[in-house]
Structure formats: C-alpha cells, structure tokens
Write a protein that holds these residues in place. Structure first.
Motif, PDB file in Angstrom:
ATOM      1  N   ARG A  66       0.922  -1.171   0.028  1.00 47.26           N
ATOM      2  CA  ARG A  66       0.147   0.154  -0.075  1.00 47.26           C
ATOM      3  C   ARG A  66       0.890   1.257   0.085  1.00 47.26           C
ATOM      4  O   ARG A  66       0.410   2.375   0.304  1.00 47.26           O
ATOM      5  N   MET A  67       2.135   1.072  -0.181  1.00 49.21           N
ATOM      6  CA  MET A  67       3.089   2.271  -0.045  1.00 49.21           C
ATOM      7  C   MET A  67       3.160   2.802  -1.483  1.00 49.21           C
ATOM      8  O   MET A  67       2.995   2.255  -2.379  1.00 49.21           O
ATOM      9  N   ASP A  68       3.217   3.904  -1.504  1.00 47.38           N
ATOM     10  CA  ASP A  68       3.676   4.830  -2.655  1.00 47.38           C
ATOM     11  C   ASP A  68       5.309   4.201  -3.275  1.00 47.38           C
ATOM     12  O   ASP A  68       6.037   3.748  -2.489  1.00 47.38           O
ATOM     13  N   PRO A  69       5.441   3.967  -4.650  1.00 48.27           N
ATOM     14  CA  PRO A  69       6.617   3.166  -5.142  1.00 48.27           C
ATOM     15  C   PRO A  69       7.840   3.887  -4.381  1.00 48.27           C
ATOM     16  O   PRO A  69       8.839   3.292  -4.399  1.00 48.27           O
ATOM     17  N   SER A  70       8.053   5.188  -4.356  1.00 50.47           N
ATOM     18  CA  SER A  70       9.145   5.904  -3.898  1.00 50.47           C
ATOM     19  C   SER A  70       9.310   5.481  -2.191  1.00 50.47           C
ATOM     20  O   SER A  70      10.676   5.152  -1.948  1.00 50.47           O
ATOM     21  N   GLU A  71       8.319   5.456  -1.689  1.00 49.03           N
ATOM     22  CA  GLU A  71       8.293   5.275  -0.320  1.00 49.03           C
ATOM     23  C   GLU A  71       8.824   3.632  -0.031  1.00 49.03           C
ATOM     24  O   GLU A  71       9.709   3.404   0.776  1.00 49.03           O
ATOM     25  N   ALA A  72       8.383   2.616  -1.079  1.00 43.58           N
ATOM     26  CA  ALA A  72       8.665   1.273  -1.212  1.00 43.58           C
ATOM     27  C   ALA A  72      10.530   1.116  -1.107  1.00 43.58           C
ATOM     28  O   ALA A  72      10.887   0.397  -0.537  1.00 43.58           O
ATOM     29  N   LEU A  73      10.645   2.009  -2.235  1.00 46.90           N
ATOM     30  CA  LEU A  73      12.192   1.972  -2.637  1.00 46.90           C
ATOM     31  C   LEU A  73      13.146   2.273  -1.366  1.00 46.90           C
ATOM     32  O   LEU A  73      13.900   1.966  -1.186  1.00 46.90           O
ATOM     33  N   LEU A  74      12.535   3.363  -0.719  1.00 48.15           N
ATOM     34  CA  LEU A  74      13.351   3.775   0.375  1.00 48.15           C
ATOM     35  C   LEU A  74      13.303   2.904   1.552  1.00 48.15           C
ATOM     36  O   LEU A  74      14.327   2.618   2.188  1.00 48.15           O
ATOM     37  N   LEU A  75      12.371   2.139   1.587  1.00 50.88           N
ATOM     38  CA  LEU A  75      12.288   0.994   2.723  1.00 50.88           C
ATOM     39  C   LEU A  75      13.388   0.070   2.472  1.00 50.88           C
ATOM     40  O   LEU A  75      14.057  -0.330   3.041  1.00 50.88           O
ATOM     41  N   VAL A  76      13.467  -0.518   0.842  1.00 49.15           N
ATOM     42  CA  VAL A  76      14.232  -1.312   0.563  1.00 49.15           C
ATOM     43  C   VAL A  76      15.839  -0.975   0.706  1.00 49.15           C
ATOM     44  O   VAL A  76      16.677  -1.463   1.160  1.00 49.15           O
ATOM     45  N   LYS A  77      16.029   0.388   0.424  1.00 48.25           N
ATOM     46  CA  LYS A  77      17.374   0.972   0.400  1.00 48.25           C
ATOM     47  C   LYS A  77      18.006   1.090   1.798  1.00 48.25           C
ATOM     48  O   LYS A  77      18.971   0.813   2.024  1.00 48.25           O
ATOM     49  N   SER A  78      16.931   1.320   2.642  1.00 48.90           N
ATOM     50  CA  SER A  78      17.356   1.465   4.007  1.00 48.90           C
ATOM     51  C   SER A  78      17.760   0.018   4.570  1.00 48.90           C
ATOM     52  O   SER A  78      18.841  -0.196   5.462  1.00 48.90           O
TER      53      SER A  78
END
Length: 134
Positions: free
Chosen positions: A87-99
C-alpha cells in the motif's frame, strides 16, 4: 506432532478446542487461546483475522502456480516484502528497501547469495525449517 519441527518454541497458538493440539502446545512450551465460539472472540483473538490472512497468502501462491516446498522460505520472504510495501507509494517502498540494504555491513556490492544470508525480508515469524531461511 508433525507440525512441531515447523513451529518456533513459545509460539502463541490459537486453536478450535481440538484436544489433539494439547500435546503440541505442551511440547513447544507455548501459550494458547481457544477460539471456538463467538463468545471466545475479541478484537485480537478472532479466527477470521487468521483465516483472512491465510487466504491472502494462498491466493498469492496460487497466482505463482504453486510453491515448491524447498523454496517456501523464498516465497514467504517475497510475500512479506510485497505485503509490507503493498500500500506504499513506489518511492516510499524503494526507500524501505534501500534502508534495509544500507544496514548490510561491508562492501557496497551486494550479491544475491549474500542477501539470502542477511534475511532482509525474512523476519523470524516467517521461518520454516529449523530457523533457517532460504
């Protein structure tokens, strides 16, 4: 008792009051809650919540055309990350994976083999066999 090798010690277990679970619960040293009638239900202890989540997993596995049991941990890890970012925005999901990737010590070069051992998206609750993830 066939389930015993696949369940962590001290896991909280919901049952439908079937006495065949009692030996397993004792062997695991687990707490349990019987949820067999509407009188037993409350906001948290409700089998519909469990059944609903199980249906989500089952539908997703069916879309994959089935799951080979030898790869169950990989599918569980992939389901977990998709569930987390669904349910995340794609850019928010990418930040999660990057973190999560930033948390890996050592080189900035990360191989798939190394990711398997980091368990980025395989929390303990998704472990299947003897605490090892794929």
């Amino acid at each position: 008792m066939n389930l015993h090798p696949h369940i962590e010690e001290k896991t909280y277990i919901w049952t439908d009051d079937c006495p065949s679970y009692n030996k397993l619960i004792a062997a695991l040293g687990s707490d349990s809650k019987v949820v067999s009638t509407h009188k037993d239900y409350d906001r948290v202890n409700h089998l519909n919540n469990v059944n609903s989540f199980h249906s989500l997993i089952e539908r997703w596995y069916n879309k994959m055309g089935g799951v080979a049991s030898k790869y169950i941990n990989r599918y569980a890890a992939l389901f977990n990350i998709r569930f987390q970012v669904g349910r995340m925005d794609p850019s928010e999901a990418l930040l999660l994976v990057k973190s999560r990737l930033r948390g890996i010590k050592g080189n900035s070069f990360v191989t798939i083999e190394r990711l398997k051992h980091e368990r980025l998206f395989s929390p303990p609750e998704l472990r299947w066999d003897a605490g090892q993830t794929a």
